[in-house]
Structures are given as C-alpha cells and as structure tokens.
Design a protein around this motif. Structure first.
Motif, PDB file in Angstrom:
ATOM      1  N   GLY A  86       1.128   2.049  -4.456  1.00 53.69           N
ATOM      2  CA  GLY A  86       1.647   2.748  -3.288  1.00 53.69           C
ATOM      3  C   GLY A  86       0.548   3.278  -2.376  1.00 53.69           C
ATOM      4  O   GLY A  86       0.818   3.645  -1.240  1.00 53.69           O
ATOM      5  N   ASP A  88      -2.660   3.143   0.168  1.00 50.83           N
ATOM      6  CA  ASP A  88      -3.127   2.213   1.187  1.00 50.83           C
ATOM      7  C   ASP A  88      -4.497   1.671   0.790  1.00 50.83           C
ATOM      8  O   ASP A  88      -5.159   2.196  -0.108  1.00 50.83           O
ATOM      9  N   GLY A  95      -1.521  -1.398   4.481  1.00 50.43           N
ATOM     10  CA  GLY A  95      -0.550  -1.161   3.417  1.00 50.43           C
ATOM     11  C   GLY A  95      -0.055  -2.427   2.740  1.00 50.43           C
ATOM     12  O   GLY A  95       0.805  -2.360   1.863  1.00 50.43           O
ATOM     13  N   LEU A  97      -0.658  -4.787   0.210  1.00 48.65           N
ATOM     14  CA  LEU A  97      -1.528  -4.966  -0.946  1.00 48.65           C
ATOM     15  C   LEU A  97      -0.735  -5.569  -2.097  1.00 48.65           C
ATOM     16  O   LEU A  97       0.419  -5.198  -2.319  1.00 48.65           O
TER      17      LEU A  97
END
Ligand SMILES: Nc1nc2c(ncn2[C@@H]2O[C@H](COP(=O)(O)OP(=O)(O)OP(=O)(O)O)[C@@H](O)[C@H]2O)c(=O)[nH]1
Ligand SMILES: [Mg+2]
Ligand SMILES: [Zn+2]
Ligand SMILES: [Zn+2]
Ligand SMILES: [Zn+2]
Ligand SMILES: [Zn+2]
Ligand SMILES: [Zn+2]
Lengths: 113, 328
Positions: A86, A88, A95, A97
């Motif tokens: 969650g 970054d 964001g 990922l």
C-alpha cells in the motif's frame, strides 16, 4: 493470517525432512518470512514452539530471516524497496507497484543430529 | 486461536501492537510455580551456539520463567524456541540446556527450500484439477463478517440456478445457518465448521467435495469464514478470489488488510443501496484497493436493488468464458 495453522504446516515439513534424513533430533530450523508476507514472526515462533513440543523438533531453535520487501514500479521501470503493502514508490512517489520480493514464507534449512 | 486477528478462542493472546524487535519475550501470564527455586525468577544468561554451518553466536537474554507448562519463544537476532521443561545450569556458557542437544560435531545441515504452505498448495492443486475435469468455475468469496456474502449468494442463485448447475460450500466457525439459507433456494450446499480455525484450507475443500457432488459445467461458490486476514493466505484451488467490501466498512479497509485485497482478483463493493445515507467515498475505496493491487477488478452490487447484481452476473459469465467453460 493464522500462525497456528502455518506453524503446524511448518512442523510437518520439518518432521518429514528430518525423518527422511534419519535425524534423531532437529537442532535448528531456518525459515525466511518476508517482511511483506502475512505472517507475524513472533506469533509464528510462539506457535511453532507449542506445536513442536514432544516431537523430534521439540528442542529446535527457530531462526527467522526476514527478507526485505521490494516491488516493480511501473513509473520508474525498476525494482524499488517497499516497506509495506500500500506504500507509494519510495523513489518517484508513484502508486503502481507490484510486489516482486519479500513476500515469501519458506523453510530454508534444518540442522539435525 | 489466531494471534494476529484475535479471532477464535485461543488461550494464547499476545499484545501484537508491540513493534520493537529487541529481546522481547512472548510469555503467557502464568500461575506461580510450586517447585523450589535456586535462582532468581527473571534471570539473565548467555547461550552460545555453534551451528553446523559454522556460525557461532551467543545471545544474552532474560528469561521470565514459567516451568511446568508449555513453553516460550523469544525474538532476538536469532529466534530461539525452547522447551521449558528442563533444568537450567546458568553458570555454564557454551552449553545449551536440555539433554545434550549441542553436540556440534554431529550436527548436519540440510538445505530444504520449501514453501511453508506447500502441503496446502499441493492439495489446492488437486482440487483445481478436479474442478477443471468437471468444467467447474470455483469462486472463493471472502470479506469481513457481515459484508453480505450469504445474502449476495442467495440472490445470485435465484437468478443463476435456472441457467447453470451450482453448488455452495459454506465456511463458518460455528452454525449451519448459512448453508441452510442457501439450501432454501434449492441449491445444494455443504457447511464446513472450522471451530477455532478462522479460515478454510484446501484440505477442508477436498473433504467437502467428497460429499458434495461438483456442479459439472457450472459454478461452485465457496463462502469463506468472515475474516479479512486469515483466509487470504490459503489457496483452495479456486479460479478466483473475490473480496466483498461493504460501504458501511470504511474506505481504508484495503490499506488496513492489504493481503486480502492483494490476493483477490475482484472486489465487490456491496450494499451500495445504502450510499445515499452514508458519507462514503467509493472512488477512494477503489483507489486504495488499486494501491495494493493495481490489477483488481471492481464491481458494485446491491441485493436490494432490482438490477443490483447485473454486473456481477456478467463478471461470472466472462470468467467462465475466459476459462473456456461457457457452453457453445
Ligand atoms: N442494505 C443492504 N443490506 C444488506 C445487503 N446485503 C446484505 N445485507 C445485510 O447485511 C447483513 C449481513 O449479511 P450476510 O449476507 O449474512 O453477511 P455475510 O457476509 O454472509 O456474514 P458472515 O457469514 O457472518 O460473515 C444482513 O443483515 C443482510 O440483510 C445489501 O445489499 N444491502
Ligand atoms: Mg455468511
Ligand atoms: Zn486463520
Ligand atoms: Zn517509482
Ligand atoms: Zn485469525
Ligand atoms: Zn537462547
Ligand atoms: Zn525458574
């Protein structure tokens, strides 16, 4: 996550491997619990200690390695460190990922007598 | 029994808010023991271990003792679980406790490299093969308690049972109530009660499908135990994990329970009929879910609106097509 269920899976793996090797006792169990896995190492250790009592692994030391998390960042086009799901990207702040390391739960090695 | 989410009725409860990783002992509160003590109750000592791989380490630590029952584990640089039903000789460095376990010269190192869940995963693979052979789409529905899994299933079956063979496996810690709610629709359902367990595992599903005939060519719905933590880690052999997040739960659930939302292929935003009465930001919920899982699909559902399930039924149909299970 259910550490009790995991501890008994781990114990079964340990005992299977130890018996295959003709071990009299297991002295040390080395596991890798990635920092992004859903396992709390201390809870796993506690559960393993209870589960293993009276078995070949009853006296075993549980050594837990905690490989750090990493993820592929689509914006950086690169693998970046990831402290927790969650978060970054620590490099670009993006964001998007996908985790690519540090989520393993693996029995690595045993030391037996 | 689950020490992470606190579900179940385990006797072991640990303050998991502790973040530090110093020499921290996880000890249960225990009744004072009766046996005579020659030493302080809490005492420092040093173990030295020499392992077969050549590592030598010593770790001083404080034991808070509890003889006569269970055991303790302490988390320091090398984790160390010890059975406490033994004598301590605390002046004795270089020797660990308990029946001569430290005969270093005989120790052998065995490389294993196996996933801790490899047994569950092997059983799940067997389940998956059985589903494929019967051309069944298996869906694993998960959510916090009360997000609306059973109600959604009942409404879904009312439509779908006319089109496809269906069966349902209901997982709950206790009661057969949810399976009875399903059977009231005329669809076969089997209840699995996990007791203290807070999730279904692959073995439970393997046993269930011995008794519940697979709905050949159709859909098997598996309703997992209401719990956003534990079920995420256990593959059942399903085609997809589906997570329900109801609009009464808060937009932050994907960030608080990231493993669940990462594991799921689809998030159903449930009870959207309640949105007019709430201050709930659906877009924020979706953005949070995509933070932990950029690829997650999202469908909004309501069991109270006339067409509240249309998108969900369309998703099921598409999933069957993608798997090559749709007829024609
Ligand atoms: N307003 C509204 N209420 C709903 C909806 N779906 C379910 N509910 C209500 O939510 C409550 C819980 O529903 P269930 O279907 O039992 O939830 P569950 O997820 O199966 O619960 P557990 O199996 O106990 O985890 C019930 O009171 C339902 O009537 C919906 O779409 N809208
Ligand atoms: Mg239910
Ligand atoms: Zn569990
Ligand atoms: Zn980046
Ligand atoms: Zn649990
Ligand atoms: Zn020690
Ligand atoms: Zn003592």
């Amino acid at each position: 996550m259910h550490e009790v269920a995991l501890a008994s899976s781990l114990l079964q793996l340990v005992l299977d491997n130890a018996r295959q090797q003709g071990a009299r006792s297991v002295r040390r169990v080395v596991v890798a619990i990635g920092t992004l896995s859903h396992v709390e190492p201390r809870a796993l250790a506690q559960a393993f200690t209870s589960a293993s009592m009276g078995t070949l692994a009853g006296e075993a030391e549980l050594a837990i390695e905690e490989p750090p998390g990493s993820a592929w960042c689509f914006d950086c086009g690169d693998t970046v460190p990831l402290a927790k799901l969650g978060d970054d990207c620590p490099r670009c702040g993006g964001g998007k990922l996908v985790v690519n390391g540090g989520d393993e739960m693996r029995l690595k090695a045993l030391e037996v007598l | 029994m689950c020490t992470t989410c606190g579900c179940g009725v385990g006797e072991t409860r640990i303050g998991m808010a502790l973040a530090g990783k110093g020499p921290l002992e996880l000890v249960e509160p225990h009744a004072h023991h009766e046996h005579p003590h020659a030493h302080e109750h809490a005492h420092d000592h040093v173990h030295e271990h020499v392992h077969a791989d050549g590592t030598r380490h010593s770790h001083p630590h404080t034991h808070a003792h509890h003889h006569a029952h269970t055991s303790h584990a302490h988390h320091h640089d090398a984790l160390h679980g010890e059975d406490e039903a033994h004598e301590h000789d605390h002046g004795d460095l270089g020797f660990d406790v308990g029946g001569g376990t430290h005969q270093d010269q005989q120790a052998r190192l065995i490389a294993v490299e196996q996933d801790i869940l490899s047994r569950n995963d092997a059983v799940a693979t067997g389940n998956r093969q059985r589903f494929a052979a019967a051309r069944v789409l298996a869906l694993n529905l998960m959510s916090s308690p009360g997000a609306g899994k059973t109600t959604l299933l009942v409404r879904t079956l009312e439509t779908l049972k006319a089109q496809l063979p269906i069966a349902v496996i209901e997982g709950d810690q206790e009661t057969a109530a949810d399976a009875e709610r399903i059977r009231a629709t005329g669809v076969p359902a089997l209840q699995v009660n996990t007791g203290r367990g807070c999730h279904l595992d692959a073995g439970m599903i393997a046993q269930a499908i011995e008794r519940l005939p697979l709905p050949a060519g159709g859909v098997l719905f598996i309703e997992n135990v209401g719990n956003l933590v534990c079920p995420a880690g256990f593959d059942l052999g399903e085609a997809h994990k589906v997570v329900l997040a109801s609009v009464t739960e808060g937009e932050d659930k994907p960030l608080k329970y990231p493993h669940m939302f990462r594991a799921a292929d689809l998030m159903l935003v449930s009870k959207v009929d309640l949105l007019p009465y709430l201050d709930f930001d659906v877009d924020l919920l979706i953005a949070n879910a995509r933070k932990v899982n950029p690829g997650i699909a999202v469908v909004k559902v309501s069991t109270r609106a006339a067409d509240g399930l249309a998108d969900w039924l369309a998703w099921i149909s598409a999933a069957r097509t993608v798997k090559g299970l749709a007829a024609g």
